[in-house]
Design a protein around this motif. Structure first.
Motif, PDB file in Angstrom:
ATOM      1  N   GLU A  15       0.773  -1.271   0.054  1.00 27.84           N
ATOM      2  CA  GLU A  15       0.105  -0.022   0.064  1.00 27.84           C
ATOM      3  C   GLU A  15       0.917   1.364   0.033  1.00 27.84           C
ATOM      4  N   ASP A  16       0.453   2.087  -0.604  1.00 34.47           N
ATOM      5  CA  ASP A  16       1.335   3.302  -1.066  1.00 34.47           C
ATOM      6  C   ASP A  16       1.077   4.332   0.240  1.00 34.47           C
ATOM      7  N   GLN A 308      -5.895   2.965  -4.942  1.00 36.83           N
ATOM      8  CA  GLN A 308      -4.594   3.477  -5.023  1.00 36.83           C
ATOM      9  C   GLN A 308      -4.371   4.547  -6.178  1.00 36.83           C
TER      10      GLN A 308
END
Length: 317
Positions: A15-16, A308
């Motif tokens: 996950e960014d 995202q």
């Protein structure tokens, strides 16, 4: 669920972290020893004055105020409590100013905070020394990842600052300020830059602004002064310009976005040492190929989709 940690899930799913820095006009830091309840203002050790303050903050969402409890045994003096307020002025939202008070009665913090909210800036005797305050979330009663990852990182961070012999740097353990799925999490004040998934190597780079800035691709949650969409572009330009980026005069804005904010056109303008204004624009759009299904928090049982985003059409104007 007992052995589930949302920070581990987030890391495994890649996950960014960018884009989750909170935009706040006031950061109110109140020195108060842990343990803290899930909502620190519910502590039985605090008077009803703080309950009224909590209600006022909850009612006035537009205040953009974050109240955080902080503690460091090295700084704490029994019978006294620091109140540190970082605030923006309407004429200049790109920087935070600081007022610091040492109170003999913690209840005195309430009227001071209320006056700041009303725009009354009070004088204090503890502002002549410019400090850099690092807040590391260790708030395990809010989310267990903050305790598991935050506490050891806090102890290591203290050692790192001491080993580097840095002055005017204070490291605090703090109550929750969001993003526990990226634990250990940290805010760097007065700039209000947010970080996560930290280790001592990346922390040393943040402290000294040296080393490989590419680590920011994985640890940088964003700059709280900017709208969340613009934080994506800011990280990209930071990686392009290196550590000198922190010396630039930077402004950012959202030019336009659709209703659900899956498409956003954003802009950043900045002045480098040559005083020439540079302008970059790009689109920040949802990347459906990288959207993730996750529990999101340690206490959740059901999966939810987390969008995202990616940058497209990056242009220098």
């Amino acid at each position: 669920m007992k052995n589930f940690f949302c920070a581990e899930e987030s890391c495994e799913l890649k996950e960014d972290p960018i884009g989750c820095a909170l935009n706040r006009r006031y950061y109110v830091l109140l020195e108060f020893p842990p343990p803290w309840t899930s909502d620190p203002l519910d502590s039985k050790a605090l008077s009803d004055k703080f309950k009224a303050l909590k209600a006022a903050i909850n009612e006035e969402v537009e205040l953009y105020l974050r109240l955080v409890f902080i503690y460091n045994a090295k700084y704490y003096e029994k019978g006294y409590n620091r109140l540190i307020i970082y605030y923006q002025q309407e004429e200049n939202f790109s920087v935070y100013l600081k007022k610091e008070f040492v109170l003999s009665d913690i209840n005195d913090a309430v009227p001071i905070i209320k006056k700041f909210i009303k725009g009354e800036i009070l004088e204090s005797d503890n502002n002549h020394i410019q400090t850099r305050d690092f807040l590391i979330c260790t708030h395990g009663s809010h989310d267990k990842c903050c305790a598991k990852y935050g506490n050891p990182f806090f102890r290591q961070a203290l050692a790192t600052v001491e080993n580097l012999s840095l002055s005017h740097v204070r490291v605090w353990q703090s109550s929750h300020f969001g993003g526990h799925r990226f634990a250990p999490t940290m805010i760097d004040l007065p700039e209000a830059r947010y970080y996560g998934r930290l280790d001592q190597k990346s922390f040393a780079s943040i402290l000294t602004r040296t080393g490989n800035i590419e680590c920011f691709e994985n640890i940088y949650r964003g700059w709280g002064i900017l709208p969340w969409q613009v934080q994506f572009l800011e990280r990209q330009l930071m990686l392009m310009h290196g550590w000198k980026w922190f010396n630039y005069q930077i402004q950012g804005r959202v030019i336009e976005h659709n209703e659900d904010e899956t498409f956003n056109q954003v802009e950043i303008s900045f002045k480098a040492s040559d005083s020439i204004t540079n302008i970059y624009q790009c689109n920040v759009i949802e990347d459906e190929t990288k959207n993730i299904l996750s529990k999101g928090e340690c206490c959740n049982t059901e999966l939810t989709q987390t969008p995202q985003f990616k940058i497209t059409n990056l242009l220098k104007i």
